[in-house]
Design an enzyme around this catalytic site. Structure first.
Site, short mmCIF file in Angstrom:
data_model
loop_
_atom_site.label_atom_id
_atom_site.label_comp_id
_atom_site.label_asym_id
_atom_site.label_seq_id
_atom_site.Cartn_x
_atom_site.Cartn_y
_atom_site.Cartn_z
N HIS A 1 -34.52 -5.38 -20.22
CA HIS A 1 -34.08 -5.76 -21.56
C HIS A 1 -32.93 -6.76 -21.52
O HIS A 1 -32.38 -7.09 -20.45
CB HIS A 1 -33.69 -4.52 -22.38
CG HIS A 1 -32.50 -3.79 -21.83
ND1 HIS A 1 -31.20 -4.23 -21.98
CD2 HIS A 1 -32.41 -2.61 -21.13
CE1 HIS A 1 -30.36 -3.36 -21.42
NE2 HIS A 1 -31.07 -2.38 -20.89
N SER B 1 -33.98 -12.46 -22.40
CA SER B 1 -32.60 -12.94 -22.52
C SER B 1 -31.81 -12.72 -21.23
O SER B 1 -32.16 -13.24 -20.18
CB SER B 1 -31.96 -12.25 -23.72
OG SER B 1 -30.73 -12.86 -24.06
N ASP C 1 -35.13 -19.30 -32.72
CA ASP C 1 -34.10 -18.58 -31.96
C ASP C 1 -32.76 -19.29 -32.10
O ASP C 1 -32.61 -20.44 -31.71
CB ASP C 1 -34.50 -18.50 -30.49
CG ASP C 1 -33.68 -17.48 -29.72
OD1 ASP C 1 -32.52 -17.23 -30.08
OD2 ASP C 1 -34.21 -16.93 -28.73
N HIS D 1 -34.97 -14.61 -31.77
CA HIS D 1 -34.63 -13.98 -30.51
C HIS D 1 -35.20 -12.56 -30.41
O HIS D 1 -35.52 -12.10 -29.30
CB HIS D 1 -33.10 -13.93 -30.37
CG HIS D 1 -32.63 -13.70 -28.98
ND1 HIS D 1 -32.84 -14.60 -27.96
CD2 HIS D 1 -31.96 -12.66 -28.41
CE1 HIS D 1 -32.31 -14.13 -26.84
NE2 HIS D 1 -31.78 -12.96 -27.08
#
Length: 477
Positions: free
Chosen positions: A203, A277, A424, A452
């Site tokens: 994540h 990310s 984003d 995002h």
């Protein structure tokens, strides 16, 4: 004629808006400079009163230190610009890279006036002695707070074995303290013993494994779940994973914990990686360490900013991510969270320590009609974890990403796919194209009208099918 007038009017309005943004930013961030300075000493007093330990503020003066083979720390004076720290194990010294943005963040006034001053850092000198030769010294720079961390590690102790007063003490956030394994929390799905391939999900910043398990995992086909074992991990300092207050949350620590908890813990030998990310940086580092094991690499909104020659990599990326402007709002939020340690700590105190209250209020307001897994990931971490991860991983690794991408281009044959939301505002679209320029075979897919978060949330079924196709092409079944 009318079109020409409209263009001129738009141009004038743009210039006025830009000027207004600069003026307001100057006023706001000058105020925040002062506020963060005041909060620095407020927390210093509170920490002393509550934890009975006087901590030097990181924005204050610094002392240098020498670490010799006996574990003795000697104070000296020397100024440097980059920072590293020694991680002492039972058998060897390891250099632990620390981003200079942790301790070198000039005030807004100083930055605007181009009178940047170098802060003085503590210096550690490691003395290597032999029987025949005189000791030789190599110097690295370090903050005095880090020296204390090293002292705690050298004697086999933790500086903060219990939850700090400003962190949440609930069972969810501290479940790791009841286990002796000290491994990351991993949520697995799929066959346990007969999986032909494993998929590791990593994540992003201030998130958790729920970003994957609550969205994608239920949408994978039964066939995919019979072939692939899905492993979603909570990163060190986030979700249900350990949140040690003596950790520096560097790239090496994050990668080591993933290897220990996922690759070794689950006996993973051949695997695909899906990362979002911040997780993309960790994914690249893992792929470089395990070039023969990675079958495919799927990156969502990778934060890759090529650094111009002559620029300080860490400082350049911090200014790209957090430009200290009040507009757009995302730039303002990133700036506050990146430049102001004690304002960020206050926000963490309000949100993270009291996350149970926020959970309760949201359930009342929404009538418990919405899932709150995104909010849970956002507010269930510690300030130490988020602050150090932001600086040591996102900013601190900026000088390494070129090399990582080159290794993946030249040494790995796995498929590289990059997804990025068209809207984003956190990570600009150019970052994904920067990756493609470094790895020409990388395929970039821009998802229209997605940002995002909604690049996954809201299109999880479609994205699950896209991932299955990627894995199918990369795996000989």
């Amino acid at each position: 004629m009318e079109f020409s007038v409209m263009c001129k009017t738009r141009h004038v309005l743009t210039l006025v808006g830009s000027a207004l943004n600069i003026v307001l930013s100057f006023i706001v961030f000058c105020f925040l400079d002062i506020l963060d300075f005041v909060l620095c000493f407020v927390y210093k007093v509170l920490d002393f009163c509550i934890e009975s330990e006087w901590k030097n503020p990181s924005s204050g003066s610094y002392s240098a230190a020498t670490l010799d083979g006996s574990g003795k720390i000697i104070v000296s004076e020397q100024g440097e610009t980059e920072s590293e720290v020694v991680y002492l194990t039972s058998t060897k010294f390891q250099l632990e890279e620390i981003s200079d943005t942790l301790y070198s963040r000039p005030s807004f006034v100083t930055e605007v006036s181009n009178q940047l001053k170098k802060l003085t850092f503590d210096t550690i000198t490691i003395t290597k002695s032999t029987e025949k030769k005189k000791p030789t010294r190599s110097t690295i720079t370090i903050n005095s707070t880090i020296v204390k961390l090293l002292q705690g590690r050298m004697i086999g102790q933790y500086l903060y074995p219990i939850t700090r007063w400003s962190d949440c003490d609930c069972q969810f956030c501290n479940s790791w303290t009841y286990s002796t394994k000290r491994t990351l929390f991993v949520k697995s799905d799929g066959p346990k013993d007969q999986a032909k391939e494993d998929v590791v999900f990593i994540h992003g910043f201030v998130s958790s494994s729920a970003f994957w398990t609550e969205t994608l995992f239920p949408k994978f086909s039964s066939k995919a779940k019979s072939i692939y074992r899905l492993l979603a991990v909570d990163l060190l300092g986030f979700g249900r994973s350990p949140k040690p207050n003596d950790s520096l949350y560097t790239l090496r620590e994050h990668v080591d914990m993933i290897e220990k908890s996922v690759l070794e813990g689950y006996g993973v030998r051949s695997f695909h990686i899906v990362a979002h990310s911040l997780g993309c940086i960790l994914a690249l580092a893992i792929a470089v360490k395990h070039p023969e094991s990675v079958k495919s690499l799927t990156l969502l909104a990778p934060p890759y900013y090529p650094v111009p020659k002559g620029e300080s990599a860490t400082q350049y990326v911090m200014r790209r991510v957090a430009p200290r402007r009040v507009w757009p709002p995302m730039a303002f939020c990133a700036s506050v969270g990146s430049w102001y340690q004690y304002i960020a700590r206050t926000i963490s105190l309000v949100l993270c320590k009291n996350h149970r209250l926020w959970d309760f209020l949201i359930k009342i307001i929404t009538g418990n009609r919405i899932r709150t897994f995104l909010l849970e990931g956002f507010i269930r971490h510690t300030h130490i974890a988020s602050w150090h991860t932001l600086h040591n991983v996102i900013f601190g690794t900026s000088g390494k990403l070129d090399r990582y991408l080159d290794v993946i281009r030249d040494r790995l044959s796995c498929e590289v796919t990059v997804f990025h939301g068209e809207d984003d505002e956190v990570i600009p679209l150019e970052c994904s194209y920067n990756v493609q320029r470094r790895i020409p075979r990388a395929r970039v897919k821009v998802v229209e009208n997605k940002d995002h978060i909604t690049i996954v949330v809201g299109r999880q079924k479609e994205f699950a099918r896209e991932l299955e196709e990627i894995w199918k092409k990369s795996t000989k079944i």
